[in-house]
Design a protein around this motif. Structure first.
Motif, PDB file in Angstrom:
ATOM      1  N   ALA A 133       0.615  -1.353  -0.647  1.00 28.06           N
ATOM      2  CA  ALA A 133      -0.076   0.131   0.063  1.00 28.06           C
ATOM      3  C   ALA A 133       0.673   1.193   0.220  1.00 28.06           C
ATOM      4  O   ALA A 133       0.583   2.064  -0.893  1.00 28.06           O
ATOM      5  CB  ALA A 133      -0.935   0.195   0.837  1.00 28.06           C
ATOM      6  N   LEU A 134       1.984   1.705   0.758  1.00 25.28           N
ATOM      7  CA  LEU A 134       2.786   2.636   0.470  1.00 25.28           C
ATOM      8  C   LEU A 134       3.530   2.702  -0.417  1.00 25.28           C
ATOM      9  O   LEU A 134       3.560   3.865  -1.260  1.00 25.28           O
ATOM     10  CB  LEU A 134       3.900   2.223   1.912  1.00 25.28           C
ATOM     11  CG  LEU A 134       3.198   2.399   3.426  1.00 25.28           C
ATOM     12  CD1 LEU A 134       4.199   2.000   4.211  1.00 25.28           C
ATOM     13  CD2 LEU A 134       3.056   3.081   3.912  1.00 25.28           C
ATOM     14  N   VAL A 135       3.937   1.282  -1.204  1.00 22.65           N
ATOM     15  CA  VAL A 135       4.521   1.627  -2.258  1.00 22.65           C
ATOM     16  C   VAL A 135       4.082   2.865  -3.645  1.00 22.65           C
ATOM     17  O   VAL A 135       4.026   3.604  -3.844  1.00 22.65           O
ATOM     18  CB  VAL A 135       5.799   0.910  -2.895  1.00 22.65           C
ATOM     19  CG1 VAL A 135       6.618   0.112  -1.713  1.00 22.65           C
ATOM     20  CG2 VAL A 135       4.548  -0.751  -3.342  1.00 22.65           C
ATOM     21  N   LEU A 136       2.597   1.781  -3.848  1.00 25.58           N
ATOM     22  CA  LEU A 136       1.995   2.448  -4.490  1.00 25.58           C
ATOM     23  C   LEU A 136       0.950   4.116  -4.172  1.00 25.58           C
ATOM     24  O   LEU A 136       1.245   4.403  -5.619  1.00 25.58           O
ATOM     25  CB  LEU A 136       0.536   1.503  -4.827  1.00 25.58           C
ATOM     26  CG  LEU A 136       1.089   0.162  -5.062  1.00 25.58           C
ATOM     27  CD1 LEU A 136      -0.600  -0.812  -5.325  1.00 25.58           C
ATOM     28  CD2 LEU A 136       1.462   0.353  -6.270  1.00 25.58           C
ATOM     29  N   GLU A 137       0.688   4.115  -2.838  1.00 27.78           N
ATOM     30  CA  GLU A 137       0.417   5.262  -2.554  1.00 27.78           C
ATOM     31  C   GLU A 137       1.383   6.595  -2.782  1.00 27.78           C
ATOM     32  O   GLU A 137       1.602   7.355  -3.193  1.00 27.78           O
ATOM     33  CB  GLU A 137       0.199   5.262  -1.008  1.00 27.78           C
ATOM     34  CG  GLU A 137       0.444   7.079  -0.335  1.00 27.78           C
ATOM     35  CD  GLU A 137      -0.753   7.808  -1.094  1.00 27.78           C
ATOM     36  OE1 GLU A 137      -1.260   9.518  -1.099  1.00 27.78           O
ATOM     37  OE2 GLU A 137      -1.715   7.175  -2.125  1.00 27.78           O
ATOM     38  N   ALA A 138       2.712   6.162  -2.677  1.00 28.86           N
ATOM     39  CA  ALA A 138       4.172   7.018  -3.344  1.00 28.86           C
ATOM     40  C   ALA A 138       3.930   7.366  -3.955  1.00 28.86           C
ATOM     41  O   ALA A 138       3.958   8.149  -4.952  1.00 28.86           O
ATOM     42  CB  ALA A 138       5.962   6.463  -2.404  1.00 28.86           C
ATOM     43  N   CYS A 139       3.883   6.193  -4.834  1.00 27.11           N
ATOM     44  CA  CYS A 139       3.856   6.522  -6.655  1.00 27.11           C
ATOM     45  C   CYS A 139       2.535   7.268  -7.280  1.00 27.11           C
ATOM     46  O   CYS A 139       2.930   7.567  -8.416  1.00 27.11           O
ATOM     47  CB  CYS A 139       3.890   5.142  -6.615  1.00 27.11           C
ATOM     48  SG  CYS A 139       4.356   5.021  -9.032  1.00 27.11           S
ATOM     49  N   ARG A 140       2.277   7.380  -6.257  1.00 27.02           N
ATOM     50  CA  ARG A 140       0.095   7.432  -6.877  1.00 27.02           C
ATOM     51  C   ARG A 140       0.601   9.279  -6.828  1.00 27.02           C
ATOM     52  O   ARG A 140       0.658  10.114  -7.399  1.00 27.02           O
ATOM     53  CB  ARG A 140      -0.390   7.431  -5.947  1.00 27.02           C
ATOM     54  CG  ARG A 140      -2.215   8.673  -6.623  1.00 27.02           C
ATOM     55  CD  ARG A 140      -3.119   8.157  -5.856  1.00 27.02           C
ATOM     56  NE  ARG A 140      -3.138   8.816  -4.284  1.00 27.02           N
ATOM     57  CZ  ARG A 140      -3.026  10.460  -4.052  1.00 27.02           C
ATOM     58  NH1 ARG A 140      -3.506  11.108  -4.905  1.00 27.02           N
ATOM     59  NH2 ARG A 140      -2.591  10.573  -2.757  1.00 27.02           N
ATOM     60  N   ALA A 142       4.327  10.884  -6.158  1.00 22.38           N
ATOM     61  CA  ALA A 142       4.379  11.483  -7.276  1.00 22.38           C
ATOM     62  C   ALA A 142       4.309  11.674  -8.774  1.00 22.38           C
ATOM     63  O   ALA A 142       5.376  12.394  -9.548  1.00 22.38           O
ATOM     64  CB  ALA A 142       5.686  10.672  -7.172  1.00 22.38           C
ATOM     65  N   MET A 143       3.614  10.811  -8.585  1.00 26.30           N
ATOM     66  CA  MET A 143       3.611  10.419 -10.853  1.00 26.30           C
ATOM     67  C   MET A 143       2.231  10.459 -11.014  1.00 26.30           C
ATOM     68  O   MET A 143       1.828  11.950 -11.158  1.00 26.30           O
ATOM     69  CB  MET A 143       4.247   9.316 -10.834  1.00 26.30           C
ATOM     70  CG  MET A 143       5.207   8.995 -11.236  1.00 26.30           C
ATOM     71  SD  MET A 143       6.195   7.220 -11.766  1.00 26.30           S
ATOM     72  CE  MET A 143       5.083   6.900 -13.289  1.00 26.30           C
ATOM     73  N   SER A 144       2.035   9.181 -10.465  1.00 27.73           N
ATOM     74  CA  SER A 144       0.022   9.457 -11.183  1.00 27.73           C
ATOM     75  C   SER A 144      -0.944   8.071 -11.029  1.00 27.73           C
ATOM     76  O   SER A 144      -0.012   7.545 -10.140  1.00 27.73           O
ATOM     77  CB  SER A 144      -0.163   9.559 -12.756  1.00 27.73           C
ATOM     78  OG  SER A 144       0.160   8.052 -13.437  1.00 27.73           O
ATOM     79  N   VAL A 145      -2.436   7.732 -10.914  1.00 26.42           N
ATOM     80  CA  VAL A 145      -2.179   6.338 -10.835  1.00 26.42           C
ATOM     81  C   VAL A 145      -2.791   5.692 -11.322  1.00 26.42           C
ATOM     82  O   VAL A 145      -2.248   4.473 -11.230  1.00 26.42           O
ATOM     83  CB  VAL A 145      -4.565   6.816 -10.348  1.00 26.42           C
ATOM     84  CG1 VAL A 145      -3.884   8.031  -9.248  1.00 26.42           C
ATOM     85  CG2 VAL A 145      -4.635   7.393 -11.597  1.00 26.42           C
ATOM     86  N   VAL A 146      -2.267   5.405 -13.082  1.00 21.74           N
ATOM     87  CA  VAL A 146      -1.838   4.407 -13.522  1.00 21.74           C
ATOM     88  C   VAL A 146      -0.978   3.468 -13.662  1.00 21.74           C
ATOM     89  O   VAL A 146      -1.458   2.762 -13.707  1.00 21.74           O
ATOM     90  CB  VAL A 146      -1.187   5.280 -14.757  1.00 21.74           C
ATOM     91  CG1 VAL A 146      -1.400   3.625 -16.206  1.00 21.74           C
ATOM     92  CG2 VAL A 146      -2.502   6.275 -15.692  1.00 21.74           C
ATOM     93  N   LEU A 147       0.378   3.782 -12.804  1.00 23.58           N
ATOM     94  CA  LEU A 147       1.390   2.764 -13.082  1.00 23.58           C
ATOM     95  C   LEU A 147       0.851   1.834 -11.488  1.00 23.58           C
ATOM     96  O   LEU A 147       0.438   0.217 -11.059  1.00 23.58           O
ATOM     97  CB  LEU A 147       2.259   2.493 -12.274  1.00 23.58           C
ATOM     98  CG  LEU A 147       3.582   1.837 -12.295  1.00 23.58           C
ATOM     99  CD1 LEU A 147       3.327   1.103 -13.226  1.00 23.58           C
ATOM    100  CD2 LEU A 147       4.713   2.915 -12.103  1.00 23.58           C
TER     101      LEU A 147
END
Length: 651
Positions: A133-140, A142-147
């Motif tokens: 959950a943390l790595v997905l939230e950090a990516c969201r 800094a980048m976007s929701v796509v990845l």
């Protein structure tokens, strides 16, 4: 995304930023500003020093790296529009504490996890779920929701794949404990080879580039091309092409390249008479080429070397000529665009002297020489980057000391290290989600089933498979970084191309080059949007012009497969002939795309010249001869018409 100095703000860019692009960052105040800068600089320094330490365990290195990335992202990027912009919120600090628990557990307990071989305990399940959950939230953030969405889809596929209809994508199904165990309690998912490559190679080069910029090397790599090209027609635009190639040697981002060089070159290009959207497009197309220029080549080249198990020096050796060829194609189009617009050279009063520029910055080339020599001596990229950084810092200290400005050196070094940590976040934050995607693809066998799908849909036709890869990279590139785009398709598409008979190194280059097309291909072309923001131009008009100037990029991957451009059997006469024909092909191709050779071209003339360029690019002496004859005939026709026009115009 901040608007560079002198550029008109673009509401379009702001909307894009809010929707899918790089998020706005916090501007810290007070002691939070000092704390964040110290954390970023310390992170960079530890990555550099880690090269010298042999006994750092895998778990410590990978877990510590991701922990630092997450902490920096949660501090720097707000979760929502309403979150405070001058300090982290309480929820951000809670997430950092959870990251300490989840990733600290991996560091401390990894040996036991390895002995359990994926048989996750209750603690693993709880902390593994938190880590994902943390790595997905950090990516969201800094980048976007796509990845993150792609990663969630892959997790759902692992859990529910047995319920899919048909026999191509369906699999036996995996329990929650197996999925979490593979994604968290092993080195297959979050902590997989993506994190390893980022730590071992990519981040050091990003830090090196940040130090170069802080100490003025970036300006030298712009001033020198301007001095070299100023006396030629359309000089500043040609300078942008050369500058982007040089700056690309130390930059791993096409967007960063566009902003760094474009802030200076785009106003010069506009001053010469180029339209705003053309000025922004030229810089975007040239900056995209920076991703192909050794030694950095973004993060993809390091990943390529790791996946192929070949020395990085081999990758940059075969990548050099294709990169130069791409820049030559852009340069030709810029030249023809200057002729079409009736533009001349830069006024003498604005031309910097070559000798003066070299005197002021020749020493910036020395660390790059150290880098190349170390690489070609057979050392690892991390070792080469380390000594390039050390030599550069020592050189800068000597210069500051000789100028009696030692007190200014340490603050500059500190800022450069902090900037390196900051610049690494966008790349580093993709390691977790991409690691999950790759881990699940391998766990479920999707990576192998994809090859079956490609074989079935393309009926064994390589050219059709290449078009399919181009389409896939284009779709993925609209929502994720080019590095993540390359990584995912390197896992899925490269084996499929290999089964079709394409050499694996050529297949990797195909995917790598196609993945960069998203920088300049609408509807989401971030390099073009950055160039438009600086030029004050319409983003989409700039994007379509950038696509035009960089269009040779779409042909190059076919050349990797159908010609010996990549020296599959070493350098020989066949390779030299292919190189010569490809460089020659870029001339009629560029003239046809722009619509100008010696004089403006009619539509049919443009089509004929583009066809001649393509005929010369593809293998076969017959097609080469036809292409050359057509080009010479068209050139002669234009030359005669041009001479007649001048004679009639003479008094």
């Amino acid at each position: 995304m901040s608007t560079p100095s002198g550029a008109r703000p673009s509401r379009f860019l702001e909307l894009l930023e809010e929707a899918e692009g790089t998020r706005a960052v916090r501007e810290f105040k007070g002691w939070w500003q000092h704390a964040y800068k110290l954390l970023a600089a310390t992170y960079s320094l530890l990555l550099i020093l880690a090269v010298l330490v042999d006994d750092v365990g895998t778990a410590t290195l990978r877990g510590g790296f991701l922990l630092a990335i997450l902490a920096l992202v949660f501090l720097r990027y707000p979760a929502t529009k309403g979150a405070p912009r001058d300090r982290p919120s309480a929820s951000d600090l809670i997430l950092i504490v959870l990251a300490l628990l989840a990733f600290g557990n991996f560091i401390v307990d990894y040996e036991n996890m390895a002995w359990r071989a994926g048989a996750a305990t209750t603690r693993d399940l709880v902390l593994g779920t938190i880590a994902i959950a943390l790595v997905l939230e950090a990516c969201r953030r800094a980048m976007s929701v796509v990845l993150p969405i792609l990663a969630l889809v892959m997790l759902a596929y692992a859990l529910l794949g047995q319920h899919l209809p048909g026999g191509v994508l369906a699999h036996q199904g995996y329990g929650y404990a197996q999925v979490i165990g593979d994604s968290y309690a092993s080195t297959n998912g979050i902590f997989g080879f993506v994190a390893y490559v980022f730590i071992a190679y990519v981040m050091l080069f990003i830090i090196m580039g940040a130090l170069f910029e802080e100490f003025g090397a970036g300006r030298f790599f712009i001033d020198l091309p301007v001095a070299l090209t100023a006396r030629f027609r359309g000089g500043p635009a040609k300078a942008a092409v050369v500058a982007s190639g040089m700056f690309g040697m130390i930059s791993g981002s096409a967007v960063a390249n566009t902003v760094a060089t474009g802030t200076f070159t785009i106003p010069l290009i506009k001053k010469m008479g180029y339209r705003s959207e053309v000025a922004g497009a030229i810089e975007a197309a040239a900056s995209t080429g920076g991703m192909f220029m050794p030694p950095v080549m973004g993060a993809g080249a390091f990943l390529m070397a790791e996946m192929l198990k070949v020395p990085y020096a081999h990758i940059i050796t075969i990548a050099f000529v294709p990169a130069i060829l791409y820049f030559f194609s852009v340069l030709m189009m810029v030249h023809f665009e200057a002729g079409r617009a009736g533009l001349g050279s830069m006024p003498k009063s604005l031309r910097p002297a070559i000798a003066a520029v070299l005197r002021g910055g020749w020493f910036y080339l020395l660390p790059l020489a150290v880098l190349f020599v170390t690489l070609f001596e057979g050392y690892t990229p991390s070792f080469a980057a380390f000594w390039a950084i050390v030599s550069f810092v020592a050189l800068m200290f000597s210069r500051y000391a000789m100028a009696g400005q030692v007190r200014r050196f340490l603050p500059a070094l500190y800022t450069g290290l902090a900037n390196g940590g900051e610049k690494s976040l966008i790349v580093g934050v993709t390691a977790g989600p991409v690691g999950i995607i790759i881990g699940i693809a391998l766990l479920t066998g999707l990576a192998f089933r994809f090859s079956e799908i490609v074989m079935a849909q393309t009926h064994g036709m390589v050219w059709l498979a290449l078009l399919l890869v181009l389409f896939a990279t284009f779709i993925l590139g609209m929502g994720i970084t080019v590095t993540a785009d390359y990584l995912i398709l390197a896992l899925l598409a490269v084996p499929a191309l290999g089964q079709l008979g394409v050499p694996l190194i050529a297949a990797h280059f195909v995917v790598f080059w196609f993945s960069q097309s998203s920088n300049v291909t609408p509807p989401v072309c971030m390099s073009a949007f950055a160039g438009a923001g600086i030029a004050g131009a319409h983003p989409y008009r700039t994007g379509f012009h950038a696509m035009k100037f960089s269009s040779f990029l779409y042909l190059m991957p076919f050349m990797f497969v159908y010609t010996p451009l990549l020296m599959p059997n070493g350098f020989d006469g066949t390779v030299a002939y292919a190189w010569a024909m490809l460089f020659l092909a870029a001339i009629p191709y560029g003239a046809g795309v722009i619509g100008f050779l010696i004089a403006p071209l009619a539509i049919w003339e443009r089509v004929v010249l583009v066809a001649a360029g393509c005929a010369m690019a593809f293998p076969g002496h017959y097609s080469d001869a036809v292409g050359v004859i057509v080009f010479v005939a068209m050139f002669g026709r234009q030359w005669i018409a041009f001479r007649r026009t001048r004679l009639h115009a003479a008094p």
